[in-house]
Design an enzyme around this catalytic site. Structure first.
Site, short mmCIF file in Angstrom:
data_model
loop_
_atom_site.label_atom_id
_atom_site.label_comp_id
_atom_site.label_asym_id
_atom_site.label_seq_id
_atom_site.Cartn_x
_atom_site.Cartn_y
_atom_site.Cartn_z
CG HIS A 153 40.56 38.29 47.32
ND1 HIS A 153 39.51 38.60 46.48
CD2 HIS A 153 40.94 37.04 47.00
CE1 HIS A 153 39.27 37.57 45.69
NE2 HIS A 153 40.13 36.61 45.98
CG HIS A 204 48.15 34.34 37.32
ND1 HIS A 204 49.24 33.68 37.83
CD2 HIS A 204 47.08 33.84 38.00
CE1 HIS A 204 48.86 32.82 38.76
NE2 HIS A 204 47.55 32.91 38.89
CE1 TYR A 223 37.35 33.77 38.99
CE2 TYR A 223 39.08 34.61 37.55
CZ TYR A 223 38.67 34.13 38.78
OH TYR A 223 39.58 34.01 39.80
#
Length: 439
Positions: free
Chosen positions: A297, A376, A355
């Site tokens: 990613h 997070h 999202y």
């Protein structure tokens, strides 16, 4: 003060705003001087005036300035008087903002009281730096149901990047009108005066007030010449002017405080202009998304639309990042955003849809703040689903999210920390992430 009551506009748009490039527009043929910025007598009885957004001696590539040819010079105005600290639109430091290490998330800003215009509808969430020293940024939201009439606003403290989320805005600027609807962003440069009308009725959205160096396109480096945001897609307004008399309230933000004066004419009286310190609008759907075609990613920096550099290379005063529709094709990869802690601070908003890192609770018009080094990432439901997914090419086309990312922590205002729309159970989205370790 529009239409047949005094506004005159050019027939054609001025085209791409570019970055650092000269552009021009005139509402009346012959209003632009030829070959001289400030001739002894400007054409058509106009006054020549330079608006500088950077210091005179900054490098040519960074210099921002425009020449305005207007009916009356900006210097012709009465004294300004202090309007007092805004109750909602305020300077975070003056408002007693707190550096809070907790993950914070808010529902959308509540509907405004009837009769609230854009300026009165601004609501400050937090910020950093010092507007008087031209460093840092502030995060505001707005909710309005009434157009600004006989009222104009200008921000001496920084440029305003406006992100509409619900309802279009018609921004009548000194340079001419710009229309920004959800899915667009509009930038009003430092010092430029404007009025906000609401062609669709009630409107809501986000504002990044950039106190530092002006936003520009990021360097592309190994990416090469193409990709991300293209300069040609940033559109500047066609020149327009208001030749009207009557009382007009002019409000300016100066070193964190609001000041007001009543003019006997509209200051939106620029008949022609040229330069590169200009407003613009950009359609986020034109962003050319880049990403992996093998594995892993990519960092969110690959989605940077605009950047305000700081004195430290690579650490932006503030970046504007968009998560636009895109294909996910990475193999053997956890595709949603990974768990992370970051030296940068991130405020994320949602224009429409959903999202991909949150299964619920993150709503259009809402936002989340993850300050520096706060841990997070995906919530429990998203993590479990993505870790077990059968990977195949997937098109993410049901959401449009963005991020204001800054090198400094964002101090949160008391009104944001105590707001009724603050989600006080936000930490719960990570509960239930079980231990799976088995040596």
């Amino acid at each position: 003060m529009s239409g047949d009551t005094g506004t005159r506009a050019a027939r054609e748009p001025s085209g791409s705003a570019g970055f650092g490039n000269e552009h021009s527009s005139e509402a009346v043929p012959g209003a632009l001087p030829q070959g001289r910025n400030s001739p002894q007598r400007a054409p058509l009885g106009l006054y020549a005036e330079q608006l500088s957004g950077t210091a005179f001696t900054e490098p040519r590539a960074h210099n921002r300035r425009s020449w305005l040819y207007r009916i009356r010079p900006s210097a012709a105005h009465p004294p300004f008087r202090r309007a007092g600290d805004g109750a909602r639109f305020t300077d975070p430091v003056r408002a007693g903002a707190v550096h809070d290490p907790n993950r914070l998330r808010w529902d959308p800003l509540p509907a405004p009281a009837a009769g609230t215009d854009f300026l009165d509808g601004l609501w400050t969430l937090g910020g950093n730096g010092d507007s008087a020293r031209r460093a840092g940024m502030a995060i505001h939201l707005y909710a309005a149901d009434t157009p600004m009439t006989s009222r104009v606003f200008g921000d001496a403290d920084g440029e305003l990047l406006i992100v509409p989320q619900h309802g279009a805005l018609l921004l009548r600027t000194e340079f001419g009108p710009l229309r920004a609807a959800p899915g667009h962003v509009a930038l009003i440069p430092r010092g430029v005066r404007f009025r906000v009308e609401l062609p669709d009725g009630a409107a809501r959205g986000y504002v990044c007030e950039n106190h530092g160096r002006p936003f520009t396109l990021p360097e592309l480096g190994p990416v090469g010449a193409n990709g991300l945001a293209a300069p040609r897609d940033f559109l500047a307004p066609a020149a327009a002017y208001e030749d009207v008399s009557g009382p007009v309230e002019v409000v300016v933000k100066y070193c964190g405080e609001l000041w007001t004066a009543t003019y006997d004419h509209s200051p939106l009286d620029v008949v022609a202009w040229h330069g590169n310190h200009v407003p613009y609008v950009y359609d986020l759907r034109r962003f050319n998304v880049l990403g992996t075609i093998s594995y892993d990613h990519p960092d969110p920096s690959i989605f940077t639309v605009l950047t305000s550099p700081s004195g430290t290379p690579g650490q932006a005063n503030v970046d504007f990042v968009v998560f636009a529709p895109r294909w996910l094709v990475a193999e053997d990869t956890f595709r949603p955003p990974y768990f992370h802690r970051n030296v940068m601070s991130e405020y994320m908003g949602l224009v429409e849809g959903a999202y991909d890192a949150k299964a619920g609770g993150f709503l259009p018009g809402g936002g989340s703040l993850h300050n520096m080094m706060s841990a997070h990432g995906p919530d429990r439901e998203t993590h479990e689903r993505a870790a077990a997914a059968e990977l195949a090419p997937v098109k993410l086309d049901d959401g449009l999210a963005f991020m204001f990312e800054t090198r400094w922590p964002v101090a949160v205002t008391p009104q944001a920390r105590e707001a009724g729309h603050l989600q006080r159970g936000y930490d719960d989205v990570w509960r239930g992430l079980e231990r799976h370790f088995g040596p």
